[in-house]
Each structure stands twice: as C-alpha cells, then as structure tokens.
Write a protein that holds these residues in place. Structure first.
Motif, PDB file in Angstrom:
ATOM      1  N   LYS A 148       0.810  -1.213   0.000  1.00 16.70           N
ATOM      2  CA  LYS A 148       0.000   0.000   0.000  1.00 16.70           C
ATOM      3  C   LYS A 148       0.850   1.273   0.000  1.00 16.70           C
ATOM      4  O   LYS A 148       0.584   2.195  -0.758  1.00 16.70           O
ATOM      5  N   CYS A 149       1.858   1.331   0.884  1.00 18.23           N
ATOM      6  CA  CYS A 149       2.617   2.590   1.024  1.00 18.23           C
ATOM      7  C   CYS A 149       4.094   2.444   0.677  1.00 18.23           C
ATOM      8  O   CYS A 149       4.832   3.416   0.738  1.00 18.23           O
ATOM      9  N   ASN A 150       4.520   1.212   0.346  1.00 20.38           N
ATOM     10  CA  ASN A 150       5.881   0.947  -0.105  1.00 20.38           C
ATOM     11  C   ASN A 150       6.950   1.045   0.990  1.00 20.38           C
ATOM     12  O   ASN A 150       8.134   0.934   0.721  1.00 20.38           O
TER      13      ASN A 150
ATOM     14  N   ARG B 285       1.473  -6.097  10.682  1.00 16.66           N
ATOM     15  CA  ARG B 285       1.007  -4.855  10.074  1.00 16.66           C
ATOM     16  C   ARG B 285       2.176  -4.026   9.560  1.00 16.66           C
ATOM     17  O   ARG B 285       3.265  -4.090  10.112  1.00 16.66           O
ATOM     18  N   CYS B 286       1.886  -3.219   8.572  1.00 14.38           N
ATOM     19  CA  CYS B 286       2.852  -2.216   8.138  1.00 14.38           C
ATOM     20  C   CYS B 286       3.027  -1.196   9.255  1.00 14.38           C
ATOM     21  O   CYS B 286       2.058  -0.715   9.835  1.00 14.38           O
ATOM     22  N   LEU B 287       4.282  -0.885   9.565  1.00 10.99           N
ATOM     23  CA  LEU B 287       4.567   0.044  10.662  1.00 10.99           C
ATOM     24  C   LEU B 287       4.128   1.460  10.313  1.00 10.99           C
ATOM     25  O   LEU B 287       3.846   2.270  11.179  1.00 10.99           O
ATOM     26  N   GLN B 288       4.070   1.726   9.028  1.00 13.77           N
ATOM     27  CA  GLN B 288       3.770   3.074   8.572  1.00 13.77           C
ATOM     28  C   GLN B 288       2.264   3.321   8.443  1.00 13.77           C
ATOM     29  O   GLN B 288       1.732   4.266   9.000  1.00 13.77           O
ATOM     30  N   CYS B 289       1.563   2.455   7.728  1.00 16.89           N
ATOM     31  CA  CYS B 289       0.163   2.750   7.390  1.00 16.89           C
ATOM     32  C   CYS B 289      -0.817   1.784   8.054  1.00 16.89           C
ATOM     33  O   CYS B 289      -2.020   1.903   7.865  1.00 16.89           O
ATOM     34  N   ASP B 290      -0.306   0.801   8.810  1.00 17.62           N
ATOM     35  CA  ASP B 290      -1.160  -0.105   9.567  1.00 17.62           C
ATOM     36  C   ASP B 290      -1.875  -1.138   8.694  1.00 17.62           C
ATOM     37  O   ASP B 290      -2.741  -1.862   9.163  1.00 17.62           O
TER      38      ASP B 290
END
Ligand SMILES: [Zn+2]
Length: 111
Positions: free
Chosen positions: A29-31, A74-79
């Motif tokens: 999603k956010c790379n 989870r992605c640490l940035q965008c969850d």
C-alpha cells in the motif's frame, strides 16, 4: 559481521537446499519497508516464518511467544495488515500467512 555468517543456518535452511537470500519486505500500500526477512530456498512468499524475520527488533523472536499473544503483522507506517499468525503444521513452526499481493519483496544487497 561477514557475508558468510549473517544467515541463520539450521534444519529448516538445509531442508530448502541451503540457499538463502535476504529480502526487504515492502508494504504494497505505502511501499515502506516493514521488515527484513531471510528467505530460504526457491518459491513464492506465501508465509513468513517468524524465526526468519531479521528486523525490526519488535518482530524478532516472536516465535518464542505463545501464538495467542502474537498480533497480526502490520505495516509500521500505514497499519495495513500484511499477514495473520498461525502454525505451519508440517514443521510445527510459527509463521504469518501472507495475504495475496500484500507484500513487495526486493533482494537486499549485502555488503
Ligand atoms: Zn504501509
């Protein structure tokens, strides 16, 4: 550390032919790179073995926790939720089942 000893060597690695790469795992999603991972042997990433997650620190050593205490990955940035914890029965080994297309993987250069 030298190039030869950064990889974990154990029965799992041997079972996959002894060939490993270090991968940067990016959120689809956010790379953002949310983890680095030792991939043993060929094939797609359909599960992430917890004992092969090399960073970040908060994701290292999860294999020693009871499964019920382990949160979805989870992605640490965008969850964005990347995978769900489960036990890979064939090896009785804790892993995250990866959602299809949730991850972009890139080989990490090791210097
Ligand atoms: Zn993300």
């Amino acid at each position: 550390m030298t190039k030869n000893n950064i990889f974990k060597r154990d029965k799992y690695k041997s079972a996959r032919g002894g060939y490993s790469r270090m991968l940067n795992l990016h959120c689809r999603k956010c790379n953002t790179i949310f983890a680095t991972y030792q991939k043993d042997g060929p094939g797609n990433l359909r599960r992430l073995y917890m004992d092969r997650i090399m960073s970040p620190e908060k994701l290292v050593g999860l294999e020693n926790q009871p499964l019920k205490n382990i949160q979805p990955l989870r992605c640490l940035q965008c969850d964005f939720i990347v995978g769900m914890p489960y036990i890979y029965k064939k090896e009785d080994r804790k892993a995250f089942r990866v959602f299809q297309d949730a991850i972009i993987k890139r080989i990490k250069k090791i210097n």
